[in-house]
Design an enzyme around this catalytic site. Structure first.
Site, PDB file in Angstrom:
ATOM      1  N   GLU A  80       0.826  -1.202   0.000  1.00 27.04           N
ATOM      2  CA  GLU A  80       0.000   0.000   0.000  1.00 27.04           C
ATOM      3  C   GLU A  80       0.863   1.256   0.000  1.00 27.04           C
ATOM      4  O   GLU A  80       1.999   1.251   0.496  1.00 27.04           O
ATOM      5  CB  GLU A  80      -0.932   0.014   1.211  1.00 27.04           C
ATOM      6  N   LEU A  82       1.655   4.720   1.529  1.00 29.69           N
ATOM      7  CA  LEU A  82       1.451   5.370   2.817  1.00 29.69           C
ATOM      8  C   LEU A  82       1.769   6.863   2.719  1.00 29.69           C
ATOM      9  O   LEU A  82       2.614   7.272   1.915  1.00 29.69           O
ATOM     10  CB  LEU A  82       2.360   4.739   3.878  1.00 29.69           C
ATOM     11  N   ASP A 178      17.882  -2.866   8.416  1.00 31.13           N
ATOM     12  CA  ASP A 178      18.464  -1.849   7.528  1.00 31.13           C
ATOM     13  C   ASP A 178      17.858  -0.497   7.893  1.00 31.13           C
ATOM     14  O   ASP A 178      17.313   0.216   7.048  1.00 31.13           O
ATOM     15  CB  ASP A 178      18.190  -2.191   6.066  1.00 31.13           C
TER      16      ASP A 178
END
Length: 268
Positions: A80, A82, A178
């Site tokens: 999705e 955001l 990360d």
């Protein structure tokens, strides 16, 4: 770009209207697609889209903001879109709270069910019970064959000495793997999602080391995250060495000085 966008549209069962590249795709191609009817999504290639999907789902299951996985196969990850118009400068406290929550999710061993990669740099994740062994073998020594000999010997010397430098059994916390500012989406004054994970279970200080390699969290971050354990500063140097080695392997000799300075700071 067209091929990846088409894969994303097909996975969503829609008709592609348009696609545009997004910044941040140094190691993977990242697109924003729009389907007929106006639905939008982010499509990303990568070394293992289905593994990355599982990582994003693990972050979300920990109660930490992450984009919802819409679809994934061996060629693409679709997530999705955001809101991300904010600045991390206004959201350090939100990130500290989110990271503390992430690290409350514990495993039983160090590693992850699947290996991963940063582009051509393999990330070995096979589970072990001993943390210094995991960090020495899976992270530091794994880079030794791919870097200049004098550096490799110093890295191997440090890896061999890790049982005297790192805790043997810290809590195996769920790590982003990360964590830097570019992988944190911000909306207003709060984190809207952590992206581009390379998850595994390990010592929580690893995420803090990566975050402070290029970014400078404010006091609000540490107030929300909580106090660091005694000896953290000495260990952070060792944990920062791995992303420095990855940068050296990916981007070349411009990062050799960083690796050398970290080895010197670690006393090898």
């Amino acid at each position: 770009m067209t091929a990846l966008a088409a894969v994303g549209a097909r996975l969503l069962g829609g008709v592609l209207r348009r696609a545009e590249p997004l910044a941040g795709g140094d190691l993977s191609q990242i697109l924003r697609i729009e389907l007929a009817g106006g639905r939008t999504a982010i499509v990303k290639s990568g070394p293992a889209p289905e593994t990355e999907a599982a990582m994003l789902q693990a972050i979300a299951a920990a109660g930490v903001p992450a984009p919802r996985v819409l679809a994934a196969n061996a060629d693409a990850l679709v997530i999705e879109e955001l809101p991300s118009g904010g600045s991390l400068r206004s959201a350090w406290g939100s990130l500290g709270a989110a990271l503390a929550r992430l690290h409350e999710t514990l495993g039983t061993r160090y590693g992850w069910p699947a290996d991963y990669a940063f582009g051509p740099v393999a990330i070995e994740n096979a589970f072990v019970d001993d943390w210094p062994r995991f960090w020495g073998e899976r992270r530091l020594a794994a880079s030794a064959p791919h870097i200049p000999g004098p550096l490799a010997r110093r890295v191997e010397k440090l890896a061999a000495d890790l049982p005297s430098r790192l805790p043997a059994r810290p809590e195996p916390a769920l790590l982003h793997g990360d964590l830097w500012g570019g992988n944190v989406l911000v909306d207003g004054d709060h984190v809207s999602g952590l992206i581009d994970p390379a998850c595994y279970f390990g010592h929580c200080e690893v995420d803090l080391a990566m975050l402070t390699l290029f970014d400078r969290p404010s006091a609000a971050f540490y107030d929300a995250y909580g106090a660091l354990e005694p000896g953290a500063e000495e260990r952070l140097v060792i944990y920062r060495l791995w992303p420095a080695l990855v940068h050296l392997r990916l981007f070349g000799s411009g990062y050799r000085g960083m690796v050398e300075s970290m080895l010197t700071a670690a006393g090898v």
